[in-house]
Each structure stands twice: as C-alpha cells, then as structure tokens.
Design a protein around this motif. Structure first.
Motif, PDB file in Angstrom:
ATOM      1  N   VAL A  56       6.487  23.188 -30.508  1.00 38.26           N
ATOM      2  CA  VAL A  56       7.540  22.633 -31.352  1.00 38.26           C
ATOM      3  C   VAL A  56       7.045  22.720 -32.792  1.00 38.26           C
ATOM      4  O   VAL A  56       5.986  22.179 -33.120  1.00 38.26           O
ATOM      5  N   ASP A  57       7.770  23.433 -33.631  1.00 35.20           N
ATOM      6  CA  ASP A  57       7.429  23.539 -35.050  1.00 35.20           C
ATOM      7  C   ASP A  57       8.273  22.552 -35.837  1.00 35.20           C
ATOM      8  O   ASP A  57       9.503  22.598 -35.791  1.00 35.20           O
ATOM      9  N   TRP A  58       7.596  21.668 -36.544  1.00 34.12           N
ATOM     10  CA  TRP A  58       8.247  20.614 -37.319  1.00 34.12           C
ATOM     11  C   TRP A  58       8.258  20.972 -38.794  1.00 34.12           C
ATOM     12  O   TRP A  58       7.296  21.522 -39.310  1.00 34.12           O
ATOM     13  N   VAL A  59       9.324  20.629 -39.489  1.00 33.49           N
ATOM     14  CA  VAL A  59       9.380  20.748 -40.937  1.00 33.49           C
ATOM     15  C   VAL A  59       8.658  19.531 -41.495  1.00 33.49           C
ATOM     16  O   VAL A  59       8.984  18.401 -41.131  1.00 33.49           O
ATOM     17  N   ASN A  60       7.650  19.721 -42.310  1.00 34.31           N
ATOM     18  CA  ASN A  60       6.885  18.630 -42.939  1.00 34.31           C
ATOM     19  C   ASN A  60       6.160  17.728 -41.948  1.00 34.31           C
ATOM     20  O   ASN A  60       6.034  16.531 -42.165  1.00 34.31           O
ATOM     21  N   GLY A  61       5.726  18.264 -40.812  1.00 32.87           N
ATOM     22  CA  GLY A  61       4.938  17.495 -39.856  1.00 32.87           C
ATOM     23  C   GLY A  61       5.772  16.732 -38.845  1.00 32.87           C
ATOM     24  O   GLY A  61       6.925  16.409 -39.083  1.00 32.87           O
ATOM     25  N   LYS A  62       5.134  16.450 -37.703  1.00 32.61           N
ATOM     26  CA  LYS A  62       5.817  15.760 -36.604  1.00 32.61           C
ATOM     27  C   LYS A  62       6.200  14.342 -37.008  1.00 32.61           C
ATOM     28  O   LYS A  62       5.461  13.652 -37.699  1.00 32.61           O
TER      29      LYS A  62
END
Length: 91
Positions: A56-62
């Motif tokens: 899972v790739d998060w924008v600005n961190g999980k």
C-alpha cells in the motif's frame, strides 16, 4: 490518502503478476460480485504486514485506518447485518 495498492499471491489474485489499483482519490468505492477480492483489499489496508507480497503506497506516509468488514464483525462479536458491507475509513 492511499496512492496505490499492489496485490499479488493472495485469495483470487495471481502470484506472478500483481494487480495495481492506482490513480485513487480521497474517497474510493470498491464493488463487485462475491469472490472478486473486495474483502481481501480491505484486509490488506487494515494490516499490510500480514501480506508481504502486497504493498500500500500512502501519500505523505501511512495514517490511521479503520476497516469495517467481516473480520471486524467476528473480532468484536457483533451480529452481522443482513447485507454485509466492507467499509474502509481512513482518518
């Protein structure tokens, strides 16, 4: 916000070729027939570490996620509704 999800080698997803959900928005709806992987996706979002072949790739961190699916109902000993709906809430 989730930027993308890469899924492979679990449930209905092939081991050799990952499926990629990309170009996601702040709010996304996943729907489909039984057995198409909706619950699998919610499980990956809820606990990515249990699925090492998935990412899972998060924008600005999980960020904190709350997943309401069959696992949540069983874990919390709730009476499932007649129509079970998997919901993912990301705060």
């Amino acid at each position: 916000m989730i930027e993308s999800i890469s899924i492979k080698g679990i449930a209905t997803y092939d081991i050799s070729t990952p499926e990629l959900l990309k170009d996601l928005s702040k709010i996304n709806f996943l729907y489909g027939s039984n057995g198409t992987g909706k619950t699998t996706i919610s499980r990956i979002i809820a606990d990515e570490l249990n699925f090492p072949a998935c990412k899972v790739d998060w924008v600005n961190g999980k960020i904190k996620t709350l997943v309401y699916n069959k696992d949540f109902v069983i874990k919390n000993q709730l009476k499932p509704p007649k129509f079970m709906l998997d919901l993912v809430m990301i705060q």
